[in-house]
Design a protein around this motif. Structure first.
Motif, PDB file in Angstrom:
ATOM      1  N   SER A  44      -3.816   0.023   6.986  1.00  0.00           N
ATOM      2  CA  SER A  44      -4.613  -1.195   7.042  1.00  0.00           C
ATOM      3  C   SER A  44      -6.039  -0.823   7.414  1.00  0.00           C
ATOM      4  O   SER A  44      -6.269   0.150   8.135  1.00  0.00           O
ATOM      5  N   PHE A  94      -8.259   0.352   5.415  1.00  0.00           N
ATOM      6  CA  PHE A  94      -8.817   1.275   4.441  1.00  0.00           C
ATOM      7  C   PHE A  94      -7.798   1.467   3.326  1.00  0.00           C
ATOM      8  O   PHE A  94      -6.612   1.182   3.506  1.00  0.00           O
ATOM      9  N   THR A  95      -8.273   1.950   2.194  1.00  0.00           N
ATOM     10  CA  THR A  95      -7.378   2.215   1.079  1.00  0.00           C
ATOM     11  C   THR A  95      -6.942   3.666   1.088  1.00  0.00           C
ATOM     12  O   THR A  95      -7.731   4.573   1.367  1.00  0.00           O
ATOM     13  N   LEU A  96      -5.681   3.881   0.764  1.00  0.00           N
ATOM     14  CA  LEU A  96      -5.137   5.234   0.736  1.00  0.00           C
ATOM     15  C   LEU A  96      -5.439   5.968  -0.559  1.00  0.00           C
ATOM     16  O   LEU A  96      -5.052   7.124  -0.714  1.00  0.00           O
ATOM     17  N   ASP A  97      -6.118   5.316  -1.502  1.00  0.00           N
ATOM     18  CA  ASP A  97      -6.318   5.901  -2.830  1.00  0.00           C
ATOM     19  C   ASP A  97      -6.957   7.282  -2.783  1.00  0.00           C
ATOM     20  O   ASP A  97      -6.699   8.114  -3.653  1.00  0.00           O
ATOM     21  N   ARG A 123      -3.180  12.434  -3.643  1.00  0.00           N
ATOM     22  CA  ARG A 123      -3.749  11.106  -3.845  1.00  0.00           C
ATOM     23  C   ARG A 123      -3.020  10.310  -4.921  1.00  0.00           C
ATOM     24  O   ARG A 123      -2.722   9.136  -4.737  1.00  0.00           O
ATOM     25  N   ASN A 167       0.339   3.128  -4.239  1.00  0.00           N
ATOM     26  CA  ASN A 167      -1.050   2.862  -3.869  1.00  0.00           C
ATOM     27  C   ASN A 167      -1.385   1.375  -3.960  1.00  0.00           C
ATOM     28  O   ASN A 167      -2.247   0.888  -3.231  1.00  0.00           O
ATOM     29  N   LYS A 215       0.433  -0.938  -2.950  1.00  0.00           N
ATOM     30  CA  LYS A 215       0.879  -1.522  -1.684  1.00  0.00           C
ATOM     31  C   LYS A 215       0.300  -0.792  -0.478  1.00  0.00           C
ATOM     32  O   LYS A 215       0.612  -1.123   0.665  1.00  0.00           O
ATOM     33  N   ASN A 216      -0.533   0.239  -0.774  1.00  0.00           N
ATOM     34  CA  ASN A 216      -1.167   0.994   0.311  1.00  0.00           C
ATOM     35  C   ASN A 216      -0.135   1.577   1.274  1.00  0.00           C
ATOM     36  O   ASN A 216      -0.333   1.590   2.494  1.00  0.00           O
TER      37      ASN A 216
END
Length: 125
Positions: free
Chosen positions: A25, A27-30, A53, A74, A76-77
């Protein structure tokens, strides 16, 4: 606030399965490779598995190869660790961590940027 939250730990009998989740949460994990680490009482923390990634590259510790599977969604992060054929020696606190990567690789070493608070996994009859 940038945060990783693990869930899915618990008590399971030897030979059983658990699925851990690591949700991000703030930030994005992409752009991050994700690693799972564990630490048992009186032992050093060890790397369990990591995923790049895109999810195209994964690595596993020898002790869990063939039993654990890491994956990510990704959209759903979230990153998952499916743990099958659990053994008492898998008992530990499991942590997920994120490391910003410019390439699509991962490693079970290096200075990970963000860490979760951990979830307890206990394998016992």
């Amino acid at each position: 606030q940038l945060q990783l939250v693990e869930s899915g730990g618990g008590l399971v009998q030897p030979g059983g399965s658990l699925r851990l989740s690591c949700a991000a949460s703030g930030f994005t994990l992409d752009y991050y490779a994700i690693g799972w680490f564990r630490q048992a009482p009186g032992k050093e923390r060890e790397g369990v598995s990591c995923i790049s990634r895109s999810g195209s590259s994964t690595n596993y510790a020898d002790s869990v190869k063939g039993r654990f599977t890491i994956s990510r969604d990704n959209a759903k992060n979230t990153v998952f660790l499916q743990m099958n054929s659990l053994k008492p020696e898998d008992t530990a606190v499991y942590y997920c961590a994120a490391i910003l990567r410019l390439n699509d690789l991962c490693a079970l070493r290096g200075a990970y940027d963000y860490w979760g608070q951990g979830t307890q996994v206990t394998v016992s009859s």
